[in-house]
Design a protein around this motif. Structure first.
Motif, PDB file in Angstrom:
ATOM      1  N   LYS A 357       0.871  -1.184   0.000  1.00 12.42           N
ATOM      2  CA  LYS A 357       0.000   0.000   0.000  1.00 12.42           C
ATOM      3  C   LYS A 357       0.904   1.229   0.000  1.00 12.42           C
ATOM      4  N   CYS A 358       0.609   2.186  -0.855  1.00  9.24           N
ATOM      5  CA  CYS A 358       1.468   3.363  -1.000  1.00  9.24           C
ATOM      6  C   CYS A 358       0.755   4.634  -0.538  1.00  9.24           C
ATOM      7  N   GLU A 359       1.544   5.580  -0.064  1.00  4.87           N
ATOM      8  CA  GLU A 359       1.102   6.944   0.209  1.00  4.87           C
ATOM      9  C   GLU A 359       2.138   7.885  -0.397  1.00  4.87           C
ATOM     10  N   ILE A 360       1.684   9.052  -0.814  1.00  6.06           N
ATOM     11  CA  ILE A 360       2.577  10.070  -1.370  1.00  6.06           C
ATOM     12  C   ILE A 360       2.706  11.206  -0.366  1.00  6.06           C
ATOM     13  N   ILE A 361       3.924  11.506   0.036  1.00  6.96           N
ATOM     14  CA  ILE A 361       4.193  12.642   0.911  1.00  6.96           C
ATOM     15  C   ILE A 361       4.730  13.754   0.020  1.00  6.96           C
ATOM     16  N   ARG A 362       3.890  14.724  -0.269  1.00 10.11           N
ATOM     17  CA  ARG A 362       4.268  15.777  -1.210  1.00 10.11           C
ATOM     18  C   ARG A 362       5.414  16.612  -0.631  1.00 10.11           C
ATOM     19  N   GLY A 363       6.454  16.806  -1.453  1.00 11.91           N
ATOM     20  CA  GLY A 363       7.607  17.576  -1.011  1.00 11.91           C
ATOM     21  C   GLY A 363       8.417  16.900   0.072  1.00 11.91           C
ATOM     22  N   GLY A 364       8.233  15.595   0.234  1.00  8.72           N
ATOM     23  CA  GLY A 364       8.841  14.887   1.359  1.00  8.72           C
ATOM     24  C   GLY A 364      10.349  14.767   1.302  1.00  8.72           C
ATOM     25  N   MET A 365      10.940  14.793   0.097  1.00  8.41           N
ATOM     26  CA  MET A 365      12.396  14.679   0.007  1.00  8.41           C
ATOM     27  C   MET A 365      13.071  15.850   0.708  1.00  8.41           C
ATOM     28  N   LYS A 366      12.635  17.061   0.410  1.00  9.05           N
ATOM     29  CA  LYS A 366      13.235  18.246   1.030  1.00  9.05           C
ATOM     30  C   LYS A 366      12.892  18.318   2.512  1.00  9.05           C
ATOM     31  N   GLU A 367      11.695  17.861   2.862  1.00 16.23           N
ATOM     32  CA  GLU A 367      11.233  17.952   4.242  1.00 16.23           C
ATOM     33  C   GLU A 367      11.956  16.979   5.166  1.00 16.23           C
ATOM     34  N   TYR A 368      12.234  15.747   4.671  1.00 13.21           N
ATOM     35  CA  TYR A 368      12.703  14.691   5.571  1.00 13.21           C
ATOM     36  C   TYR A 368      14.088  14.128   5.241  1.00 13.21           C
ATOM     37  N   LEU A 369      14.565  14.296   4.011  1.00  8.65           N
ATOM     38  CA  LEU A 369      15.835  13.685   3.625  1.00  8.65           C
ATOM     39  C   LEU A 369      16.910  14.759   3.463  1.00  8.65           C
ATOM     40  N   THR A 370      18.059  14.543   4.076  1.00 14.54           N
ATOM     41  CA  THR A 370      19.172  15.489   3.981  1.00 14.54           C
ATOM     42  C   THR A 370      20.179  14.985   2.953  1.00 14.54           C
ATOM     43  N   PRO A 371      20.440  15.743   1.892  1.00 17.08           N
ATOM     44  CA  PRO A 371      21.439  15.297   0.906  1.00 17.08           C
ATOM     45  C   PRO A 371      22.820  15.165   1.545  1.00 17.08           C
ATOM     46  N   MET A 372      23.494  14.057   1.259  1.00 17.18           N
ATOM     47  CA  MET A 372      24.855  13.820   1.721  1.00 17.18           C
ATOM     48  C   MET A 372      25.764  13.741   0.497  1.00 17.18           C
ATOM     49  N   GLY A 373      25.898  14.872  -0.198  1.00 17.80           N
ATOM     50  CA  GLY A 373      26.673  14.917  -1.421  1.00 17.80           C
ATOM     51  C   GLY A 373      26.485  16.244  -2.096  1.00 17.80           C
ATOM     52  N   PRO A 374      26.983  16.371  -3.329  1.00 23.01           N
ATOM     53  CA  PRO A 374      27.001  17.685  -3.996  1.00 23.01           C
ATOM     54  C   PRO A 374      25.673  18.128  -4.603  1.00 23.01           C
ATOM     55  N   THR A 375      24.672  17.244  -4.690  1.00 22.63           N
ATOM     56  CA  THR A 375      23.394  17.635  -5.291  1.00 22.63           C
ATOM     57  C   THR A 375      22.242  17.217  -4.382  1.00 22.63           C
ATOM     58  N   PRO A 376      21.048  17.791  -4.585  1.00 26.04           N
ATOM     59  CA  PRO A 376      19.870  17.367  -3.804  1.00 26.04           C
ATOM     60  C   PRO A 376      19.464  15.916  -4.064  1.00 26.04           C
ATOM     61  N   LEU A 377      20.052  15.282  -5.088  1.00 23.99           N
ATOM     62  CA  LEU A 377      19.727  13.891  -5.403  1.00 23.99           C
ATOM     63  C   LEU A 377      20.492  12.900  -4.533  1.00 23.99           C
ATOM     64  N   HIS A 378      21.505  13.369  -3.824  1.00 30.06           N
ATOM     65  CA  HIS A 378      22.341  12.477  -3.014  1.00 30.06           C
ATOM     66  C   HIS A 378      21.679  12.224  -1.653  1.00 30.06           C
ATOM     67  N   VAL A 379      20.576  11.495  -1.699  1.00 30.93           N
ATOM     68  CA  VAL A 379      19.808  11.177  -0.493  1.00 30.93           C
ATOM     69  C   VAL A 379      19.698   9.665  -0.359  1.00 30.93           C
ATOM     70  N   ASN A 380      19.151   9.222   0.744  1.00 28.69           N
ATOM     71  CA  ASN A 380      18.924   7.792   0.958  1.00 28.69           C
ATOM     72  C   ASN A 380      17.551   7.575   1.576  1.00 28.69           C
ATOM     73  N   PRO A 381      16.933   6.405   1.312  1.00 39.41           N
ATOM     74  CA  PRO A 381      15.611   6.115   1.874  1.00 39.41           C
ATOM     75  C   PRO A 381      15.655   5.977   3.396  1.00 39.41           C
ATOM     76  N   ILE A 382      14.480   6.006   3.985  1.00 41.91           N
ATOM     77  CA  ILE A 382      14.294   5.720   5.408  1.00 41.91           C
ATOM     78  C   ILE A 382      13.449   4.452   5.505  1.00 41.91           C
ATOM     79  N   PHE A 383      13.791   3.599   6.447  1.00 41.00           N
ATOM     80  CA  PHE A 383      13.092   2.320   6.598  1.00 41.00           C
ATOM     81  C   PHE A 383      12.491   2.227   8.001  1.00 41.00           C
ATOM     82  N   GLU A 384      11.250   1.790   8.068  1.00 42.80           N
ATOM     83  CA  GLU A 384      10.562   1.576   9.343  1.00 42.80           C
ATOM     84  C   GLU A 384      10.297   0.077   9.493  1.00 42.80           C
TER      85      GLU A 384
END
Length: 514
Positions: A357-384
């Motif tokens: 089952k999926c949910e969409i968190i609008r704007g969630g990358m900027k809200e919850y994921l911190t880039p660890m690299g030179p671009t905003p794409l250098h992020v990693n998922p979160i697992f629960e």
């Protein structure tokens, strides 16, 4: 043909009343009520049943609330590219989706094992030795995700994917664990174990056992090895550039290559073995994408092959969205896996299904994921992690430090430390009647726990490997009486194995037991 799964001794037809069943049900206790079936000692059997009211209590909802869409069904008699909706084995933003789902909708995805049924339940490891690894992993999807207003997930959103249910495909309740030949895939300890080996596992409900590793039985923590979203073209180019640098120059620049011997250092894009779902091979579109598409071997920013053994029922994965619709794909089902999946083909690999089952968190990358690299794409998922796991209370823990088999000191290297912890565990357990190849495969697929216990106390990183003692049919703890006394009794049969025909040297630990 082998028969898998439990024999059904009391079947239920939900369209019939309790007294209309093939074996009429009863609702009283009495010694003279006749039996309806018989089973043999040690036989796994299945009993189906109605709810306690016999179907008298109904709901406005039906079983159709769990969507078993035609797009998700896998036919195990067909090749991956022959499926109703062909599978894919690469990451690329232009691989078209094969289905679409709405948020809050429970849907089912079925999948073949990661090799596309190349590995068989037979008495030979030749299929492991000679496998064409350019074809793995076969993934089901991509799946386009939209909200209730049909607006798709967009780049910058976060896709929350809940695992509602999962398991092996009915009628295919078996799996395998293997090590690849050193010249064709290798593994974490390929310099110690260069031969291709294989062990077959059979499932009894939540439990697995193997005739090739006798004296062991454990509950599986079933999970998908791969779940991820499609990369954008910008992110795909980042992957290919950095991985090409490692493959071309890593042998010279990375000292760890002298201790860990899996090759190649990175699997670069290749048209060989490439499958792109609906895109037809031989077309100009296929040729372009196949030369760019990333292999599925490592985990990356999109999730992918993370091999997190605890992502079972009730877990949630928060995946970054890089393309419109997210284009979710999944595969590489595991009945059970140890932390690290050290033999590479190292979980109990199987075909299987997920109900998601999926949910969409609008704007969630900027809200919850911190880039660890030179671009905003250098992020990693979160697992629960979900609430359903096997319970073990007693563990035997093996430590490793960042000193390799030659006695050479490494600086805070957790990989060297974990390699030593695994080698320590293998050598120890081989004192209890197991071959080292059996233990290597076992530690790769049983529910053992790997930890980085120390990463600051220079020069040694400390890694540990904890093994639940309850999975064995004997006491494996050290004891004053010593074990075994006299000639060691090696348990038979051993794992299936092939010869190693290459010329690369095998690493030996001169102080370890033979």
């Amino acid at each position: 043909m082998a028969h898998y799964g439990a024999k059904v001794v009391v079947p239920i037809d939900l369209k019939k009343k309790p007294w209309e069943q093939k074996h009429p049900l009863h609702n009283r206790w009495h010694p003279d009520i006749p039996v309806v079936a018989e089973v043999k000692d040690g036989e796994v059997f299945r009993v189906e049943m109605v709810d306690f009211s016999g179907g008298g209590i109904t709901s406005d909802y039906s079983a159709e609330d769990v969507k078993h869409a035609d797009q998700s069904i896998v036919n195990l008699k067909k090749k991956p590219w022959e499926q109703a909706l062909p599978l894919h084995n690469r990451w690329h933003p232009e691989i078209p989706p094969v289905a679409h789902v709405k948020v809050s909708e429970v849907f089912r995805v079925e999948m073949v094992d990661w090799t596309g049924s190349v590995i068989k339940d037979d008495d030979s490891a030749a299929d492991v030795k000679f496998i064409d690894l350019s074809t793995v992993h076969y993934l089901s999807g991509p799946i386009r995700v939209v909200d209730k207003k049909e607006t798709p997930a967009m780049p910058g959103d976060l896709l929350a994917v809940e695992i509602c249910n999962l398991g092996p495909l009915p009628g295919d309740e078996w799996g395998y664990t293997a090590t690849f030949d050193r010249e064709n895939g290798g593994g974490f300890l390929t310099d110690h174990f260069p031969c291709a080996t294989k062990a077959i596992w059979y499932f009894e409900g939540i439990y697995a056992y193997s005739p090739h590793i006798p004296g062991v039985r454990f509950p599986g923590l079933t999970h998908p090895g791969i779940i991820g979203t499609a990369p954008s073209m910008e992110l795909l180019n980042i992957w290919n550039e950095r991985e090409r640098e490692v493959e071309e120059n890593g042998h010279k620049s990375l000292k760890l290559c002298e201790v860990l011997h899996s090759r190649p250092l990175a699997n670069l894009p290749s048209t060989k073995g490439c499958h792109l779902g609906k895109i037809k091979k031989g077309t100009a579109e296929w040729e372009k994408i196949a030369k760019e598409a990333a292999r599925t071997i490592p985990g990356r920013e999109n999730g992918g092959n993370c091999d997190i053994k605890n992502l079972s029922r009730g877990s949630k994965i928060y995946l970054p969205v890089f393309v419109e619709g997210a284009n979710l794909s999944t595969g590489d089902m595991h009945f059970s896996q140890g932390d690290g999946e050290v033999s590479f083909c190292g979980a109990i690999e199987m075909s299987g299904f997920l109900e998601l089952k999926c949910e969409i968190i609008r704007g969630g990358m900027k809200e919850y994921l911190t880039p660890m690299g030179p671009t905003p794409l250098h992020v990693n998922p979160i697992f629960e992690i979900g609430p359903v796991e096997p319970r073990f209370s007693e563990w035997l823990v093996f430590e490793g430090i960042s000193v390799d088999e030659s006695g050479r000191q490494h600086f805070l290297d957790a990989s060297v430390a974990y390699k030593r912890a695994v080698l320590n565990a293998i050598d120890y357990l081989s004192k209890f009647g197991y071959s080292k190849e059996q233990v290597y495969l076992l530690l790769s697929c049983c529910p053992c726990e790997g930890r980085i216990s120390g990463i600051v106390d220079a020069p040694n990183a400390v890694a540990t490997l904890a093994i639940p003692t309850a999975i064995f049919d004997q006491d494996i703890r050290p004891k004053a009486g010593k074990v075994p006394i006299g000639p060691r009794l090696v348990r038979k049969p051993d794992v299936l194995r092939c010869s190693y025909d290459g010329n690369l040297p095998t690493t030996k630990n001169p102080a370890a037991s033979m």
